[in-house]
Every structure is written in C-alpha cells, then in structure tokens.
Enzyme design. Structure first.
Site, PDB file in Angstrom:
ATOM      1  N   LYS A 113     -11.162   7.322 -13.772  1.00 53.01           N
ATOM      2  CA  LYS A 113     -11.625   8.251 -12.744  1.00 53.01           C
ATOM      3  C   LYS A 113     -12.950   8.912 -13.096  1.00 53.01           C
ATOM      4  O   LYS A 113     -13.713   9.278 -12.213  1.00 53.01           O
ATOM      5  CB  LYS A 113     -10.558   9.311 -12.444  1.00 53.01           C
ATOM      6  CG  LYS A 113      -9.355   8.731 -11.722  1.00 53.01           C
ATOM      7  CD  LYS A 113      -8.543   9.780 -10.990  1.00 53.01           C
ATOM      8  CE  LYS A 113      -7.432   9.115 -10.187  1.00 53.01           C
ATOM      9  NZ  LYS A 113      -6.469  10.068  -9.620  1.00 53.01           N
ATOM     10  N   LYS A 206      -5.724  -2.555  -4.976  1.00 52.35           N
ATOM     11  CA  LYS A 206      -4.538  -1.821  -4.554  1.00 52.35           C
ATOM     12  C   LYS A 206      -4.714  -1.289  -3.129  1.00 52.35           C
ATOM     13  O   LYS A 206      -5.818  -0.913  -2.755  1.00 52.35           O
ATOM     14  CB  LYS A 206      -4.364  -0.618  -5.493  1.00 52.35           C
ATOM     15  CG  LYS A 206      -3.037  -0.565  -6.207  1.00 52.35           C
ATOM     16  CD  LYS A 206      -3.032   0.556  -7.214  1.00 52.35           C
ATOM     17  CE  LYS A 206      -1.859   1.479  -6.984  1.00 52.35           C
ATOM     18  NZ  LYS A 206      -1.659   2.454  -8.058  1.00 52.35           N
ATOM     19  N   LYS A 209      -5.822   4.750   0.215  1.00 55.34           N
ATOM     20  CA  LYS A 209      -6.293   5.536   1.359  1.00 55.34           C
ATOM     21  C   LYS A 209      -7.810   5.685   1.316  1.00 55.34           C
ATOM     22  O   LYS A 209      -8.423   6.065   2.303  1.00 55.34           O
ATOM     23  CB  LYS A 209      -5.615   6.895   1.400  1.00 55.34           C
ATOM     24  CG  LYS A 209      -6.007   7.803   0.261  1.00 55.34           C
ATOM     25  CD  LYS A 209      -6.327   9.208   0.735  1.00 55.34           C
ATOM     26  CE  LYS A 209      -7.119   9.890  -0.344  1.00 55.34           C
ATOM     27  NZ  LYS A 209      -7.948  10.964   0.042  1.00 55.34           N
TER      28      LYS A 209
END
Ligand code: TRP
Length: 344
Positions: A113, A206, A209
């Site tokens: 991240k 994956k 959203k």
C-alpha cells in the site's frame, strides 16, 4: 468460542466481499450461539489512507445496511463501528509498547500500500496491524475469519499477544504454570472457498471496488439485468469448458467464472465442470448470471430498503457499541493493570 472480524467501510460492496468475507460471517453467526460473534466496521483503519470525511460517514452507514441485508442479525451478532468503542484505540496504544519495528517492517500489506511512497505513507498505515491486533485481543477472540491476505496480520496479533503475556504476566508460559495470559492467542479462519474472486475483465486482478471499470465487478447494488449483462460481457477465452479442474490451468478468466459458480452453488469446481464440461460460454454464462441474480436479488432489495432508514442504522450501531464496550472493559482493564498504569 469468540469470533471477531472487521471490514473497512469502503462503500460499494461487491461479490468479492460477499463470497470472501460476509457470507462466511453469516454462516458463523448461524452456527454459533447468540453473542458469540462480533462484527465491526473498521472505520478507524480508514484513516490510514487519504479519505473524505463525508464519504466515510456515509459509507459506514451504508455498510451496516449491506451487512444486515446479507444476513447479519444485530440481535444475534454484536455489530458496531470502532469509533464508538474507544477501547480499540486505547488498547492499540498499550500494544504499541509491545509490537516491534522489525515485525511491522515485514508486513507485506504496508509494503504494497505504501509502494514507492514509503516516506509519505501515514503512521497509521504502518501501525495498522497493531490496531487490528487490538481489535481482536480486546475481546479474547479465539477465531478470526479473514481472507488469505490478512493471515500475516493475524500472526502478528498472536506474536503481540504472546510477547505481552510473557513480558507482563508473571509466571505465564513457565513450566507447570497454568497462569492465564491477559490475551488469548487467536486463530485465523480462512474459508477454503474464499477463493479469490477476480475481476471480470482480467483474471489476474482481484475484484476490487477501486477498479475504474464497473464492468469488472458485480456490486451488491446491481440488479438482475446488470448482473446478467456483466456476466455476459465477462472476459473469457474461445475454448469450451474442460470436464475437470486441472483443465482450467492457464485459463484464469474461465477458472474465475467457474469458481464463482461453485461458490454460489455450494458445489466443488469438479461438480460444476461435470455439468458444464464440453460446453461453451454461450451456455455457461447465462446459467451463472441467473444463479447470481437469484441469490443477490433479495439481498439487493433489502439493501436498497435498509439504506433509506439512517435512524435505524444509527440505532443498530449504538446498540452494538454499548455491548462491545461492556465486553471490552475487563480485558482493557487487565492490560492497563499488567503494565503498571495507575488509574484512580
Ligand atoms: N484489515 C482487515 C481487512 O482489510 C479489516 C480488519 C480490521 C480486520 N481489523 C480487523 C479483520 C480485525 C479481522 C479482524 O480485511
């Protein structure tokens, strides 16, 4: 048995969240006595990345509606958000004394991240796993249902619990000693079929959203027509389906669609292929679209209805928080005491 799990209130739940986490939460709730399961919205964790406050507030309520629509029953499970249970933040601070820099430096989620911007990442992103440890240790969790990507964080929670117990509980872990620790070491539960649900546009990514293409995912707010459209447009290859699982190797898009069908139908991949092997996607896709629409339509309808009633959603969280605060108190008190912190 005490089951504890959390989910970030990112808004816009999709099929990956449903099959990977929420459906399993509902199953565990239904299999255990009332009060055994605690499920929370990890709104404090949302501060680890840039966020929009208005959006966070809206997503938090929306997520409660989604969880209830999916089958989480606030009378049987303790459903709450971290922000209303200050013990989470308090315990995190207490555990910061036990967690080691070296341990956190090994966390792959932080590396992923923060990427190339390690210096610009927030401290919250770095200490995210310590808050996650506090989330579960606070309630003496024995089992923590999580996706595969959270396994490392769970191992860290165990390491923190173990080191705290050894450092601050006299006699803990010594030979012939039955002294109990302040914290229980939690076990992860990684559902076997929490098969990673991949993007409908790219079998290597994956379902997420944050994918710019809405065609890449099936959202819980999609109606039956949208679901069918997305499934029909899903990327595939020109080959017919194989008749056993081994034949899906090297065909990530086909494997993903078959995996979704299997998870939704409660069948094995081989069972699905026994039915559809030899057939092309022209036959398989409509069957998959129908299966998805059938299961998700009632959830969708409940979600749309619940979402309107903000007062009720707020009341669910208030009630859950009251219960969570009560459950957290003894462990938090024990942690303060073990550390020699004087409180009144
Ligand atoms: N980090 C988890 C995720 O991204 C969410 C989470 C926060 C969590 N605290 C937790 C999961 C405690 C299980 C237990 O999926």
């Amino acid at each position: 048995m005490r089951i504890v799990s959390g989910i970030q209130p990112t808004g816009n739940l999709h099929l990956g969240n449903y099959l990977g986490a929420i459906r399993n939460w509902v199953r565990m709730q239904d299999e255990h006595e009332a009060g055994a399961c605690l499920y929370f919205l990890a709104d404090l964790h949302a501060l680890s990345q840039p966020h929009d406050p208005a959006q966070l507030a809206a997503s938090t309520l929306e997520m409660v509606a989604a969880l209830v629509a999916c089958g989480i029953d606030p009378d049987r499970s303790v459903l709450f958000n971290q922000a209303q249970v200050p013990a989470h933040a308090e315990l995190q601070w207490l555990l910061n004394g036990t967690a080691r820099m070296g341990w956190l430096n090994r966390m792959t989620q932080f590396k992923d991240k923060s990427g190339k911007n390690r210096e610009g990442a927030s401290i919250a992103l770095f200490t995210y796993p310590v808050l996650q440890a506090a989330d579960v240790l606070l309630y003496q969790a024995t089992h923590v249902p999580v996706g595969d990507d959270q396994k490392q964080h769970l191992e860290l929670a165990r390491d923190i619990a173990q080191k705290f117990n050894v450092d601050f509980v006299p006699g803990y872990g010594e030979e012939d000693s039955d002294v109990k620790g302040v914290f229980t070491l939690p076990d992860p539960i990684i559902p076997p079929e929490a098969a990673r649900i991949m993007s409908l546009r790219d079998g290597a990514a994956k379902m997420s959203k944050s994918d710019p293409s809405d065609m890449s995912r099936i959202n819980l707010v999609d109606d039956a027509d949208e679901i069918m459209k997305k499934v029909k447009k899903a990327k595939t290859d020109p080959e017919p389906l194989p008749s056993e699982a081994a034949g899906l190797e090297g065909r990530p898009e086909a494997a993903n669609l078959v995996g979704i069908y299997a998870a939704m139908a409660g069948q094995s991949v081989d069972q699905v292929l026994a039915e559809f092997g030899g057939h092309g996607f022209g036959k398989f896709k409509p069957a998959l679209g129908e299966l998805l629409a059938e299961t998700l339509s009632p959830i969708n309808a409940r979600f749309v209805e619940l979402k309107q009633d903000r007062e009720m959603l707020g009341a669910i969280l208030a009630k859950g928080a009251l219960k969570a605060r009560e459950l957290a108190r003894p462990t938090l008190d024990a942690a303060y005491k073990a550390l020699g912190l004087v409180r009144g």
